[in-house]
Design an enzyme around this catalytic site. Structure first.
Site, mmCIF file in Angstrom:
data_model
loop_
_atom_site.group_PDB
_atom_site.id
_atom_site.type_symbol
_atom_site.label_atom_id
_atom_site.label_comp_id
_atom_site.label_asym_id
_atom_site.label_seq_id
_atom_site.Cartn_x
_atom_site.Cartn_y
_atom_site.Cartn_z
ATOM 1 N N CYS A 154 39.702 35.357 30.631
ATOM 2 C CA CYS A 154 38.408 35.065 31.241
ATOM 3 C C CYS A 154 37.277 35.572 30.350
ATOM 4 O O CYS A 154 36.281 34.876 30.135
ATOM 5 C CB CYS A 154 38.331 35.705 32.626
ATOM 6 S SG CYS A 154 36.771 35.401 33.458
ATOM 7 N N CYS A 187 41.045 38.028 37.945
ATOM 8 C CA CYS A 187 39.648 37.911 37.565
ATOM 9 C C CYS A 187 38.965 36.752 38.286
ATOM 10 O O CYS A 187 39.411 35.605 38.205
ATOM 11 C CB CYS A 187 39.576 37.696 36.052
ATOM 12 S SG CYS A 187 37.935 37.544 35.383
#
Length: 417
Positions: A101, A222
């Site tokens: 991410c 995430c």
């Protein structure tokens, strides 16, 4: 009076990014807060706190008299992070979406938005990390367009920016930043570099950020959050039932819904089994998950891994490694695990072999091997291959010993002198 520089601060609605924005304002920068939406809560059954987080980020920007924007990277997150995550699980690996991410969303799409769309001089995040550039020096770097030629201009002089651990070693987040690009790092400020978490909370309290001060630390995947993992992943992957098999004697211990719902080292809650069993290996061709009866079973202990092509923060391997093909440094594959001494060997394809000084528990394909030299984070590579386990090596040694004993029995006696 000097020109006030423009910094875009990534705002998550948490205390770290809120204090980062405050500190930038106090330094005299013109700061814009931006909240990223990366997961569409309508796509699945679990709860999502993104709307509340966005409200909290907006309140901080109001308190600081800062412009506020929202951007959506839902599609980008799905295609570049979450789809990769599903693919890794199907291959029997255990991915790290937080690292991916940062690489693809925060330090690629968000970075481009901050610099190219909002026209910022730099971006900032609330990570506990620091670089070899002081934040003021970020603005003094002459930005040159990327060269698309096969070789760099031999006369170009551009010192690489290095990534270092933050002052708060317990909160240090260089592990999660170990795949970001040199260009993004060159224009990034980490306002919390020299601060501890406790001091950040003190600053937040004094600033009146009470709505973010008492929020729980973000956990889980995430931007997706904390879920019951097995239920969550089975919403996206078809169940692949198989057997739990004892690594010691091959006995079938029970059944599972899919190898991708388990990772090496975790406790396998096997129906009908009172004693604790732990996942030590997986065979995705048969669907079998091998389990051992102890948390530190020899099948979980290894000292060697190979990565894919290693991502060096400075873009090039350390000179020591290039010259000798080997280097002593430190290694971790889990955030906050103790740094372990290791030897790194560089391969011709850019991958590396990492051998630790002693066997480690549950080295796992799909996780990232992150290397450190002193307090510098050198970069990371995805673990794609494991060396033999202590269980395997003991078996080989036992077979060799038995073979030698058999040869000794077959050998004719020495003639009497």
């Amino acid at each position: 009076m000097g020109v006030v520089r423009h910094v875009v601060c990534a705002m998550s609605g948490g205390v770290d990014s809120s204090v980062s924005a405050l500190l930038l304002k106090r330094r005299g920068y013109f700061v814009t807060g931006v909240f990223m939406k990366n997961w569409d809560s309508l796509d699945e059954k679990g709860s999502c706190t993104s709307e509340k987080d966005c409200e909290d980020a907006y309140k901080v920007c109001q308190l600081l008299d800062m412009p506020f924007h929202q951007v959506s990277y839902v599609k980008e997150y799905w295609h570049e992070v979450f789809s990769n995550l599903l693919g890794e699980y199907q291959k029997g690996r255990t991915p790290n979406p937080d690292i991916m991410c940062n690489k693809h969303i925060k330090f690629k799409h968000f970075y481009n938005y901050a610099i190219n769309t909002l026209g910022a001089d730099a971006m900032a995040t609330g990570h506990y990390a620091r670089t070899s550039l002081e934040d003021e020096e970020v603005f003094q770097q002459s930005q040159t367009p990327a060269l698309h030629a096969l070789f760099r201009d031999r006369f170009e002089v551009r010192n690489a920016v290095r990534l270092y651990q933050g002052a708060d070693r317990l909160k240090d987040q260089t592990f999660f930043l170990s795949q970001i690009s040199q260009d993004a790092l060159r224009q990034t400020i980490f306002p919390l570099a020299g601060l501890t978490k406790d001091f950040v909370k003190k600053i937040a309290a004094e600033a009146g950020f009470h709505h973010v001060l008492n929020k729980k630390e973000s956990m889980g995947i995430c931007f997706i959050g904390e879920r019951h993992f097995e239920d969550f992943i089975l919403e996206y992957l078809e169940p692949r039932p198989g057997h739990f098999v004892s690594i010691d004697d091959g006995k079938i211990m029970g059944e599972h819904k899919g190898w991708f719902t388990f990772t090496l080292g975790q406790r396998a809650r096997i129906p009908g089994q009172r004693d604790a069993w732990f996942v030590v290996d997986k065979d995705i061709t048969t669907g079998d998950i091998f389990v051992g009866p102890t948390t530190n079973h020899p099948a979980l202990l290894r000292d060697t891994v190979q990565t894919d092509r290693f991502h060096w923060i400075t873009e090039e391997p350390p000179a020591e490694l290039v010259h000798t093909q080997m280097m002593e440094c430190h290694f971790r594959f889990i955030h906050q695990m103790l740094l372990m001494p290791c030897t790194v060997t560089l391969n011709l394809d850019g991958s590396v072999w990492i051998t630790t000084k002693k066997p480690l528990r549950a080295l796992t394909p799909g996780q990232f091997a992150v290397l450190y030299k002193g307090d510098e984070c050198l970069g990371s590579g995805k673990i794609v291959r494991l060396g033999p386990s202590e269980h395997t090596l003991r078996g080989v040694r036992r077979q060799l010993s038995q073979a030698q004993a058999a040869r000794d029995l077959e050998r004719p006696p020495e003639p009497a002198s």
